[in-house]
Design an enzyme around this catalytic site. Structure first.
Site, mmCIF file in Angstrom:
data_model
loop_
_atom_site.group_PDB
_atom_site.id
_atom_site.type_symbol
_atom_site.label_atom_id
_atom_site.label_comp_id
_atom_site.label_asym_id
_atom_site.label_seq_id
_atom_site.Cartn_x
_atom_site.Cartn_y
_atom_site.Cartn_z
ATOM 1 N N ASP A 50 0.486 -1.442 -0.380
ATOM 2 C CA ASP A 50 0.274 0.215 0.124
ATOM 3 C C ASP A 50 0.893 1.494 0.341
ATOM 4 O OD1 ASP A 50 -2.921 1.521 0.915
ATOM 5 O OD2 ASP A 50 -1.990 2.444 1.799
ATOM 6 N N ASN A 60 -2.482 13.263 -3.224
ATOM 7 C CA ASN A 60 -3.384 14.131 -3.979
ATOM 8 C C ASN A 60 -4.094 15.364 -3.704
ATOM 9 O OD1 ASN A 60 -4.233 11.953 -5.824
ATOM 10 N ND2 ASN A 60 -4.743 10.271 -5.316
ATOM 11 N N ASP A 102 -1.996 10.114 -10.109
ATOM 12 C CA ASP A 102 -1.389 9.574 -10.552
ATOM 13 C C ASP A 102 0.299 8.802 -11.229
ATOM 14 O OD1 ASP A 102 -3.997 8.951 -11.003
ATOM 15 O OD2 ASP A 102 -4.714 10.436 -13.045
ATOM 16 N N GLU A 161 -4.850 2.247 -4.415
ATOM 17 C CA GLU A 161 -3.048 2.794 -3.727
ATOM 18 C C GLU A 161 -2.245 0.990 -3.456
ATOM 19 O OE1 GLU A 161 -5.060 4.678 -0.462
ATOM 20 O OE2 GLU A 161 -5.285 4.119 -2.160
#
Length: 219
Positions: free
Chosen positions: A76, A84, A93, A119
């Site tokens: 993870d 973000n 991204d 993720e």
């Protein structure tokens, strides 16, 4: 003359039929690739893993019988929401693409790496022994430390947390822990790694059932 025309027409029908079949085959192969690939990272996706998991399970059992060590890892990205929120979704991204790239270069071609969702990534791997497996995970994590992601002039630190479980584990009655149960255990190990500060790996090597039964352990 009529026979020649008939033969020519028949050959054309056969040629067009074969050509059509070839085009359909290529289209189906393209659709299969699209169905099994994650559009962002180019890795295989969750659907591919679910269709291949029985093969991976049998491979793990065979490796165990040979005295080798197999494991499933759930990986993870740490603080992904912060990336973000701070730098925008394009940076998020880019971070996922970079993480996928670094994971890919730290596994072998025989390993299975997929984007599990969001993720999270999953790796099926094997090693000569448990020490070899731990070294592999350590190398994978160290690849993130010295190299931040440079995006739009910003240096974004990347790190991952890893939860893993050996395969096949055994319950107290000597029955094998199923692959689905193994994924639950690896996910629990990942949760513990995140709770203990992230940027670390925690694995399950042995199940010792004393006061808890199977369902309580999984819960």
């Amino acid at each position: 003359g009529l026979l020649g025309v008939f033969l020519l027409a028949s050959m054309q029908v056969i040629w067009f039929s074969r050509r059509k079949n070839q085009l359909l085959l290529r289209e189906n192969e393209h659709l299969d690739r699209e169905r099994y690939l994650d559009a962002l990272t180019g890795l295989h996706n969750r659907r591919y893993l679910m269709d291949r998991k029985q093969d991976m399970w049998l491979h793990a059992i065979n490796e165990h019988q040979r005295g080798r060590c197999s494991a499933v890892m759930i990986i993870d990205a740490d603080f992904f929401k912060k990336v973000n929120d701070t730098y925008g979704h394009a940076a998020g991204d880019a971070a996922l693409i970079e993480i996928a790239t670094r994971l890919k270069r730290n596994i072998r071609e025989s390993d299975l790496l997929v984007r599990w969702g969001g993720e999270e990534f999953v790796v099926f791997t094997d090693a000569p022994n448990q020490e070899g497996l731990i070294n592999q995970i350590s190398r994978l994590m160290q690849d993130f430390k010295p190299y931040p992601l440079i995006f739009d002039g910003h240096a974004i630190t990347l790190s991952v947390s890893v939860g893993y479980a050996l395969m096949p584990l055994q319950w107290s009655d000597h029955s094998k822990v199923s692959l689905d149960e193994t994924l639950i255990l690896a996910d629990s190990a990942l949760y513990l790694a995140k709770a203990r500060g992230r940027n670390r790996a925690i694995g399950i090597h042995l199940l010792q059932q004393q006061t808890l039964d199977k369902q309580q352990i999984l819960h």
